[in-house]
Design a protein around this motif. Structure first.
Motif, PDB file in Angstrom:
ATOM      1  N   GLU A 109       0.848  -1.190   0.000  1.00 23.33           N
ATOM      2  CA  GLU A 109       0.000   0.000   0.000  1.00 23.33           C
ATOM      3  C   GLU A 109       0.883   1.239   0.000  1.00 23.33           C
ATOM      4  OE1 GLU A 109      -2.379  -0.445   3.484  1.00 23.33           O
ATOM      5  OE2 GLU A 109      -3.876  -1.714   2.469  1.00 23.33           O
TER       6      GLU A 109
ATOM      7  N   VAL B 157      -5.917   5.633 -12.058  1.00 25.07           N
ATOM      8  CA  VAL B 157      -6.200   5.935 -10.655  1.00 25.07           C
ATOM      9  C   VAL B 157      -6.118   7.446 -10.487  1.00 25.07           C
ATOM     10  CG1 VAL B 157      -5.440   3.742  -9.691  1.00 25.07           C
ATOM     11  CG2 VAL B 157      -3.776   5.565 -10.021  1.00 25.07           C
TER      12      VAL B 157
ATOM     13  N   LEU C  41      -3.417   3.436  -2.688  1.00 26.41           N
ATOM     14  CA  LEU C  41      -2.953   2.781  -3.907  1.00 26.41           C
ATOM     15  C   LEU C  41      -2.354   1.431  -3.523  1.00 26.41           C
ATOM     16  CD1 LEU C  41      -2.488   3.179  -6.985  1.00 26.41           C
ATOM     17  CD2 LEU C  41      -0.200   4.008  -6.399  1.00 26.41           C
TER      18      LEU C  41
ATOM     19  N   SER D 108      -4.375  -1.258  -8.128  1.00 25.59           N
ATOM     20  CA  SER D 108      -5.771  -1.070  -7.714  1.00 25.59           C
ATOM     21  C   SER D 108      -5.827  -0.060  -6.568  1.00 25.59           C
ATOM     22  CB  SER D 108      -6.402  -2.397  -7.295  1.00 25.59           C
ATOM     23  OG  SER D 108      -5.711  -2.941  -6.174  1.00 25.59           O
ATOM     24  N   VAL D 109      -7.023   0.206  -6.096  1.00 25.56           N
ATOM     25  CA  VAL D 109      -7.235   1.120  -4.969  1.00 25.56           C
ATOM     26  C   VAL D 109      -8.099   0.415  -3.935  1.00 25.56           C
ATOM     27  CG1 VAL D 109      -8.275   3.304  -4.223  1.00 25.56           C
ATOM     28  CG2 VAL D 109      -7.026   3.190  -6.398  1.00 25.56           C
TER      29      VAL D 109
ATOM     30  N   THR E 263      -5.602  10.855  -1.034  1.00 27.59           N
ATOM     31  CA  THR E 263      -6.426   9.663  -1.167  1.00 27.59           C
ATOM     32  C   THR E 263      -6.489   9.300  -2.655  1.00 27.59           C
ATOM     33  OG1 THR E 263      -8.460  10.963  -1.348  1.00 27.59           O
ATOM     34  CG2 THR E 263      -7.836  10.195   0.854  1.00 27.59           C
ATOM     35  N   PHE E 264      -6.802   8.046  -2.936  1.00 28.50           N
ATOM     36  CA  PHE E 264      -6.885   7.575  -4.312  1.00 28.50           C
ATOM     37  C   PHE E 264      -8.294   7.086  -4.619  1.00 28.50           C
ATOM     38  CE2 PHE E 264      -2.345   7.234  -3.472  1.00 28.50           C
ATOM     39  CZ  PHE E 264      -1.770   7.638  -4.673  1.00 28.50           C
ATOM     40  N   GLU E 265      -8.672   7.227  -5.891  1.00 31.65           N
ATOM     41  CA  GLU E 265      -9.910   6.667  -6.401  1.00 31.65           C
ATOM     42  C   GLU E 265      -9.588   5.813  -7.625  1.00 31.65           C
ATOM     43  OE1 GLU E 265     -12.525   9.864  -7.350  1.00 31.65           O
ATOM     44  OE2 GLU E 265     -12.990  10.352  -5.261  1.00 31.65           O
ATOM     45  N   ASP E 266     -10.316   4.715  -7.778  1.00 32.10           N
ATOM     46  CA  ASP E 266     -10.117   3.837  -8.933  1.00 32.10           C
ATOM     47  C   ASP E 266     -11.054   4.262 -10.050  1.00 32.10           C
ATOM     48  OD1 ASP E 266      -9.866   1.680 -10.749  1.00 32.10           O
ATOM     49  OD2 ASP E 266      -9.294   0.348  -9.100  1.00 32.10           O
TER      50      ASP E 266
ATOM     51  N   LYS F 256      -2.926   3.300 -15.157  1.00 28.59           N
ATOM     52  CA  LYS F 256      -2.489   2.079 -14.474  1.00 28.59           C
ATOM     53  C   LYS F 256      -1.420   1.333 -15.281  1.00 28.59           C
ATOM     54  CE  LYS F 256      -6.728   0.952 -11.914  1.00 28.59           C
ATOM     55  NZ  LYS F 256      -7.819  -0.044 -11.770  1.00 28.59           N
TER      56      LYS F 256
END
Length: 419
Positions: free
Chosen positions: A3, A18, A56, A50-51, A10-13, A32
């Motif tokens: 991670e 990402v 991440l 991925s998230v 913060t991350f979003e998928d 990605k």
């Protein structure tokens, strides 16, 4: 599984990419497949990206990857950075760029010959008010990029200005848009509170981005007053004026009261467009009284709508001369007992102070280096004598050295044309 932790991130998928969200106000999208290729070239592994829970996640346990990816993201963040509210590209201005913070309207510092210094750390807005004087917001047709100034660099320049202007200053956080989209908003207030020359810290805001936590943070940091841009108490009319169907009037009214309860004074600042919201004047006064606005300063600051060359100027607006506007305010004072409504500098403790000396004189031709693109077509920013110059009607590019004729110097805002 590794991670990746980054401060204030913060991350979003998004599927194929990402999205990194930094300090709630800025974002950058990373492909990605490109991230995976970069990792594969370095470590000879084929990770899945991925998230999970805002972090991440890299599907490998190979040692050192977390630090490598964090450095890669930080090194590439500047080129990808965008404003979450306008979706425009962001130029992040820091000390290493050696960009002057005096001379331009959209960011930096502005001195108008008083003990009040305007502080602009960000451009852009989350609303698109139909009367906006600078055509700001997500629906702008003219603004092509935004700026964010590093808070330490902003304070370095403020310190220099404050040394010239003296003690008893009001530091007023405003901008061409909404100051609360500034990612370092709380840190800026804290730094100003600690400055020995600052007596009052005020902020302009439309209130939509406030929440209970942020109100408390701003109060603890030392914010004294918010000039709240509230233009209607009717939900439908407010949405129309603010140019957003999702404008939440009830939330803004709750936040106004929350500010007062937290010890931050509130000045309700409606732009009055006669024929549209002038009939709400008494309702604004009643609301200001209800929440206890105006404990140290006036509770209301009615503004008369005037059109601007580069603004959004609604055809439904009725223009009223200022003489009539002030007569209207005096009648309101008599009818409601709310005073003062005709505001003067003394009501805010404002006093004249010597201007920061001008670096140029009108008509002067100077050699300048183009250092940044401007916000509208045909505009570039150049520097000379440690000041910025807004160069209009130019096709120059960053890095060019050009001759500029200074055509405007009012309040240390320099506008020039190429020679």
């Amino acid at each position: 599984m590794i991670e990746v932790h980054l401060p204030h991130v913060t991350f979003e998928d998004l599927g194929e990419s990402v999205r990194l969200i930094w300090r709630e106000t800025l974002y950058a999208d990373f492909d990605k497949d490109e991230l995976a290729r970069v990792i594969r070239r370095k470590y000879r592994v084929r990770p899945e990206i991925s998230v999970r829970n805002g972090l991440l996640v890299i599907d490998t346990d190979y040692p050192g990857i977390e630090k490598f990816v964090a450095i890669y993201i930080q090194n590439n963040l500047g080129a990808l950075l965008r404003n979450r509210y306008t979706d425009r590209k962001v130029l992040y201005i820091h000390e290493g760029m050696e960009i002057p913070l005096l001379g331009y309207n959209a960011f930096g510092l502005i001195d108008r010959g008083t003990n009040l210094i305007q502080i602009r750390g960000v451009s852009g807005c989350n609303l698109s008010c139909i009367f906006c004087s600078v055509d700001e917001g997500p629906y702008s047709r003219t603004r092509k990029l935004d700026y964010v100034v590093d808070v330490d660099y902003l304070m370095k320049w403020f310190d220099d200005v404050a040394r010239i202007k003296g003690k008893g200053l009001e530091a007023h956080i405003d901008g061409q848009g909404e100051p609360l989209i500034y990612p370092f908003r709380v840190e800026l207030v804290q730094a100003l509170r600690e400055h020995p020359n600052v007596s009052v810290i005020s902020m302009q805001s439309n209130g939509t981005l406030l929440n209970d936590r942020l109100v408390e943070e701003l109060a603890e940091a030392g914010l004294d007053r918010v000039n709240l841009s509230l233009h209607s108490l009717d939900p439908d009319k407010a949405k129309m004026l603010m140019g957003r169907k999702d404008y939440d009037l009830e939330h803004v009214l709750e936040m106004a009261e929350a500010l007062v309860n937290a010890g931050i004074d509130v000045l309700i600042a409606p732009v009055i467009i006669f024929g549209i919201n002038d009939d709400e004047a008494e309702a604004f006064i009643e609301f200001a009284r209800k929440i206890g606005a105006g404990k140290r300063w006036p509770a209301l600051g009615f503004q008369n709508y005037i059109p601007y060359k580069f603004g959004r100027n609604p055809t439904i607006a009725k223009l009223v001369p200022f003489k009539e506007f002030y007569a209207w305010l005096r009648k309101l004072e008599e009818k409601t007992g709310m005073r003062p409504l005709v505001l003067r500098p003394k009501h805010f403790g404002m006093e004249k102070r010597e201007f920061i000396p001008l670096a140029f004189r009108p008509g002067e031709i100077v050699r300048a280096e183009v250092v940044l693109p401007g916000r509208i077509k045909g505009e570039m920013l150049a520097k000379a004598r440690n000041r910025l110059i807004e160069v209009i009607n130019t096709d120059a590019e960053v890095g060019d050295r050009i001759r500029v004729r200074i055509v405007r110097t009012r309040h240390g805002i320099y506008i020039g044309t190429p020679v």
